[in-house]
Design a protein around this motif. Structure first.
Motif, mmCIF file in Angstrom:
data_model
loop_
_atom_site.group_PDB
_atom_site.id
_atom_site.type_symbol
_atom_site.label_atom_id
_atom_site.label_comp_id
_atom_site.label_asym_id
_atom_site.label_seq_id
_atom_site.Cartn_x
_atom_site.Cartn_y
_atom_site.Cartn_z
ATOM 1 N N PRO A 27 36.320 47.361 30.188
ATOM 2 C CA PRO A 27 35.285 46.379 29.857
ATOM 3 C C PRO A 27 34.507 45.951 31.095
ATOM 4 O O PRO A 27 35.052 45.865 32.197
ATOM 5 N N ILE A 28 33.221 45.691 30.896
ATOM 6 C CA ILE A 28 32.371 45.143 31.958
ATOM 7 C C ILE A 28 31.983 43.728 31.549
ATOM 8 O O ILE A 28 31.426 43.505 30.471
ATOM 9 N N VAL A 29 32.284 42.778 32.426
ATOM 10 C CA VAL A 29 32.085 41.361 32.135
ATOM 11 C C VAL A 29 30.860 40.868 32.895
ATOM 12 O O VAL A 29 30.832 40.894 34.132
ATOM 13 N N PRO A 49 43.598 37.974 37.645
ATOM 14 C CA PRO A 49 44.560 38.839 38.350
ATOM 15 C C PRO A 49 43.853 39.949 39.120
ATOM 16 O O PRO A 49 42.741 40.362 38.769
ATOM 17 N N LYS A 50 44.512 40.438 40.158
ATOM 18 C CA LYS A 50 43.915 41.477 40.996
ATOM 19 C C LYS A 50 43.656 42.747 40.204
ATOM 20 O O LYS A 50 42.658 43.438 40.418
ATOM 21 N N ASN A 51 44.550 43.075 39.272
ATOM 22 C CA ASN A 51 44.434 44.306 38.489
ATOM 23 C C ASN A 51 44.218 43.982 37.007
ATOM 24 O O ASN A 51 45.009 44.370 36.147
ATOM 25 N N SER A 52 43.158 43.287 36.720
ATOM 26 C CA SER A 52 42.870 42.919 35.325
ATOM 27 C C SER A 52 42.334 44.095 34.523
ATOM 28 O O SER A 52 42.314 44.061 33.295
ATOM 29 N N GLY A 53 41.858 45.141 35.231
ATOM 30 C CA GLY A 53 41.318 46.307 34.541
ATOM 31 C C GLY A 53 39.884 46.138 34.088
ATOM 32 O O GLY A 53 39.363 46.978 33.347
ATOM 33 N N MET A 54 39.219 45.079 34.539
ATOM 34 C CA MET A 54 37.828 44.832 34.159
ATOM 35 C C MET A 54 36.944 44.770 35.395
ATOM 36 O O MET A 54 37.410 44.492 36.500
ATOM 37 N N ALA A 55 35.643 45.017 35.197
ATOM 38 C CA ALA A 55 34.646 44.840 36.254
ATOM 39 C C ALA A 55 33.858 43.575 35.949
ATOM 40 O O ALA A 55 33.594 43.259 34.785
ATOM 41 N N TYR A 56 33.455 42.855 37.009
ATOM 42 C CA TYR A 56 32.778 41.577 36.840
ATOM 43 C C TYR A 56 31.428 41.618 37.558
ATOM 44 O O TYR A 56 31.361 41.937 38.752
ATOM 45 N N VAL A 91 29.699 51.046 38.786
ATOM 46 C CA VAL A 91 30.606 49.935 38.472
ATOM 47 C C VAL A 91 32.024 50.468 38.349
ATOM 48 O O VAL A 91 32.278 51.444 37.634
ATOM 49 N N LEU A 92 32.955 49.820 39.048
ATOM 50 C CA LEU A 92 34.362 50.211 39.019
ATOM 51 C C LEU A 92 35.213 49.037 38.555
ATOM 52 O O LEU A 92 34.849 47.873 38.771
ATOM 53 N N PRO A 93 36.361 49.322 37.943
ATOM 54 C CA PRO A 93 37.229 48.219 37.514
ATOM 55 C C PRO A 93 37.813 47.483 38.712
ATOM 56 O O PRO A 93 37.910 48.027 39.818
ATOM 57 N N ASN A 94 38.189 46.230 38.482
ATOM 58 C CA ASN A 94 38.799 45.376 39.507
ATOM 59 C C ASN A 94 37.871 45.162 40.701
ATOM 60 O O ASN A 94 38.312 45.060 41.847
ATOM 61 N N HIS A 95 36.579 45.123 40.430
ATOM 62 C CA HIS A 95 35.570 44.825 41.440
ATOM 63 C C HIS A 95 34.662 43.711 40.911
ATOM 64 O O HIS A 95 34.486 43.554 39.703
ATOM 65 N N LEU A 200 39.406 30.419 31.227
ATOM 66 C CA LEU A 200 38.744 31.555 30.580
ATOM 67 C C LEU A 200 39.401 32.901 30.897
ATOM 68 O O LEU A 200 39.562 33.733 29.994
ATOM 69 N N PRO A 201 39.788 33.200 32.165
ATOM 70 C CA PRO A 201 40.379 34.519 32.444
ATOM 71 C C PRO A 201 41.632 34.807 31.618
ATOM 72 O O PRO A 201 41.770 35.893 31.039
ATOM 73 N N GLU A 202 42.550 33.857 31.571
ATOM 74 C CA GLU A 202 43.795 34.068 30.823
ATOM 75 C C GLU A 202 43.515 34.297 29.342
ATOM 76 O O GLU A 202 44.098 35.186 28.715
ATOM 77 N N LYS A 203 42.599 33.505 28.786
ATOM 78 C CA LYS A 203 42.284 33.646 27.366
ATOM 79 C C LYS A 203 41.595 34.982 27.085
ATOM 80 O O LYS A 203 41.820 35.605 26.043
#
Length: 719
Positions: A27-29, A49-56, A91-95, A200-203
């Motif tokens: 996912p891209i946020v 988290p450092k390794n959430s698997g998403m790009a922001y 775009v890369l994850p965890n960035h 918001l991140p946890e949810k």
């Protein structure tokens, strides 16, 4: 020896590599923020988290003349790598990616691209711009978050994300330093997650991890189909709208979204949840509507309409014609107002003298959207879709947005309507139905096409959405522009079938046997005797309501009442015979005042070829409750000519004596009626005097208020 690849092989390899790179599996946020946004961003990334698997991707309103240090500030709060965006950045994850100042940004196939802002000064909407691009590029993997900020930037972009089945998160306005952007987002769409910035991140992570069992199914099993049908029934009962012919995949995706929100893993449990929470049914209903619209959406369509379609229509119409248009699924009205504006511009461009006018009927299933459309007020975001020339000409700038001008507003009639079950508008020259058919099964699409063909005049124009087609097989519509989806109704009549739309208001009556069974009734002797006496010996009477309408008749009333000439009228005042009609109005007014019977004696009435004296009794009914307030009027004949008491008969002609008696009775009745009229006039005069005093008092208060306002105005002018 190495084989040198051919140009064709290199091309295929590059294409394969490009396709692989465009398949973003994470996912891209997109995160939009403005005033007060730095603190909210820090709270947000401290909890990612450092390794959430998403790009922001962060889109912050920045000073266009300063480079800024936002990436450095955010790097202190997160272990993820924070980068300032450069052209064509993958775009890369965890960035974390931060927009640079004085740039607009979009995304294509997972690569970020930078543009110079079109707006050199004034209102800029970089969040809306990126969110729309993100929705188009990442579809259901797009995620939009709005944090603290003033204004309404991001609201239209969130609508686009919602349309693609993406996820929408908003910072709780109560926790935001500036609640303008969060509140505008809440008003624009159904928010999936509403929480403080640090929550918001946890949810979001929990939302993405919690995948219901139906999400992985390509084929819907019978049990899931049954539960989906139960949801459709609950929606129909709650909202009156039938979704049974909507595409099941679309329904499942929207149901899955709501299940994610409530952390429900089985659709059967969600059915139970809906039964126990009617408010959730309303939210699901709104979720299914997908009311996404904007001014002049797909600009090429409106250019074609203005340059070619409308001028051709103008040429065909006679002088003084009213062009009738129907906008189906109009949502909050942007498309309807766009048509009104383009019509005015096109009419001025052709410069004909036909005196044509436009009447637009804009309908939608969502009553709340219709209410917004009727107001004709739009946020400042519309500057992204409406040119400055159109804004200055067709809108009035206000503090928090733009108000459509009265001349444009009066061209549109908004109304709630369900296209599936409500009667259509007819004799149309234009019909717009964009991005509605794609959510419906082919069976319903074909039925609607028949309906559209019926609604349009021969040669009328139909416009569909970019992903929709005219799918009839009998040449009902002729393509004008297949790419832009303009079609013309064929002039040649075609055979049409009867259309039976599903309706939530269809009531299936209980089936009854056609065989009539004879039922033996054992009557009560007293009841039968009472009925016989009532029919043969009771005086003639009528039961009326407060307006004089006859509710029930007993006995033969032909001597006292007769049908009035013309249209059938069962009102006592119209049916009363000559003589009786003058007496009844006053007597009925008296009877309404109390429960005492009102009696009229020796009323002379005209009958067929003669006269008759009658006594009349009026009684206001207090019980039973079913006829409370009704008045019973009983007629009884006076057998002989009445004689006045203590009157000595004169010698002479008997006819003269009878005539004198009649005149005396008439005089007595006239005196009584005059007295009654005087009393009523006195009461009316007192009421008018009381009203006059109240009006004078109100006038004095208004004068006092006017003086205070004048004083305040002078004080303001002197400041």
């Amino acid at each position: 020896m190495k084989k040198i690849p051919s140009k064709k092989e290199i091309s295929v390899a590059k294409t394969t590599e490009h396709q692989a790179s465009t398949k973003i599996r994470f996912p891209i946020v997109g995160i939009g923020a403005s005033a007060g946004g730095l603190e909210a961003l820090e709270l947000f990334f401290e909890n990612v988290p450092k390794n959430s698997g998403m790009a922001y991707v962060v889109i912050q309103h920045l000073d266009p003349n300063h480079v800024g240090i936002l990436p450095e500030l955010l790097q202190r709060t997160t272990e993820m790598k924070v980068l300032r965006v450069t052209e064509h950045l993958k775009v890369l994850p965890n960035h974390v990616y931060v927009i640079p100042p004085n740039k607009s940004m979009s995304i294509l196939n997972g690569y970020l691209h930078l543009f110079k802002p079109v707006e050199l000064r004034g209102l800029r909407l970089p969040i809306d711009y990126f969110f729309r691009s993100l929705a188009d590029d990442q579809q259901e993997k797009s995620i939009g978050i709005i944090l603290s900020g003033m204004g309404s930037d991001g609201s239209l972009g969130l609508k686009a994300i919602k349309e693609k089945n993406g996820i929408v998160l908003v910072q709780d306005p109560l926790s935001a330093k500036f609640d303008g952007m969060p509140q505008s987002a809440i008003n624009a769409v159904i928010v999936d997650i509403l929480a403080a910035a640090n929550e918001l991140p946890e949810k979001l992570i929990s939302f993405l991890k919690y995948t219901p069992s139906i999400g992985s199914k390509t084929d819907i099993d019978n049990k899931s189909k049954s539960n989906l049908e139960k949801i459709i029934i609950l929606l129909r009962t709650q909202t009156g709208n039938d979704f049974s012919l909507y595409k099941k995949n679309t329904l499942f995706r929207r149901v899955e979204r709501r299940m994610n929100v409530h952390q429900i893993d089985k659709i059967a449990y969600y059915v139970r949840f809906l039964q126990e929470n009617p408010k959730e049914l309303d939210i699901l209903f709104k979720e299914l509507l997908i009311g996404v619209t904007s001014f002049f959406r797909d600009s090429a369509v409106w250019e074609k309409l203005k340059a070619d379609v409308l001028p051709e229509l103008f040429d065909e119409l006679p002088n003084g014609s009213v062009v009738r248009a129907w906008i189906i699924a109009c949502s909050t009205g942007e498309e309807a107002y766009s048509l009104a504006i383009v019509f005015k511009e096109a009419l001025e461009k052709v410069k004909n003298d036909k005196n044509l006018t436009l009447q637009i009927f804009a309908t939608d299933i969502d009553s709340d959207a219709i209410e917004k459309a009727r107001k004709g007020f739009f946020s400042q975001n519309i500057v992204a879709d409406v040119s400055p020339e159109r804004l200055s000409r067709f809108f009035t700038k206000e503090e928090s947005g733009f108000q459509i001008n009265t001349a444009v507003r009066e061209m549109v009639v908004f109304a709630p309507q369900n296209i599936i079950k409500d009667p259509p508008f007819t004799k149309l020259d234009l019909l717009f139905c964009r991005n509605l058919l794609i959510y419906m099964e082919s069976e319903l699409q074909k039925k609607l096409m028949l309906l559209f063909h019926y609604s349009l005049n021969p040669g009328g124009v139909m416009l569909l959405g970019s992903a929709e087609n005219e799918n009839t097989q009998n040449n009902q519509f002729i393509p004008i522009d297949e790419k832009l989806k303009f079609f013309k109704r064929s002039v040649t009549p075609v055979s049409t079938e009867l259309i039976d739309f599903p309706s939530s208001f269809r009531h299936i009556g209980k089936q009854t046997s056609t065989e009539i069974k004879t039922v033996k009734i054992t009557g009560n002797i007293q009841t039968l005797a009472d009925q016989f006496i009532l029919q043969h010996f009771a005086p003639a009477s009528v039961l009326i309501n407060g307006e004089g309408d006859i509710l029930y008749i007993t006995g033969k009333t032909g001597k006292y009442l007769e049908p009035a000439a013309g249209k059938a009228n069962w009102n006592l005042y119209a049916m009363a015979r000559e003589g009786l009609g003058n007496e009844l109005p006053g007597a009925i007014r008296k009877a309404k005042l109390n429960l005492e019977p009102v009696k009229l004696y020796n009323i002379k009435i005209g009958t067929n070829g003669g006269t008759q004296f009658v006594n009349v009794t009026l009684q206001l009914i207090d019980k039973p409750e079913t006829i409370k307030g009704a008045i019973m009027i009983v007629f009884s004949d006076v057998p002989n000519t009445p004689k006045t008491a203590n009157r000595k008969p004169r010698k002479g002609n008997q006819n003269s004596t009878s005539r004198e008696l009649e005149l005396e009775l008439d005089l007595q009745r006239a005196n009584k009626e005059l007295q009654s009229t005087r009393e009523e006039a006195q009461t009316t005069r007192e009421e008018l005097e009381s009203t006059n005093e109240e009006m004078q008092s109100t006038n004095e208060e208004l004068q006092s208020t006017n003086e205070e306002l004048t004083t305040s105005k002078e004080e303001m002018q002197s400041m």
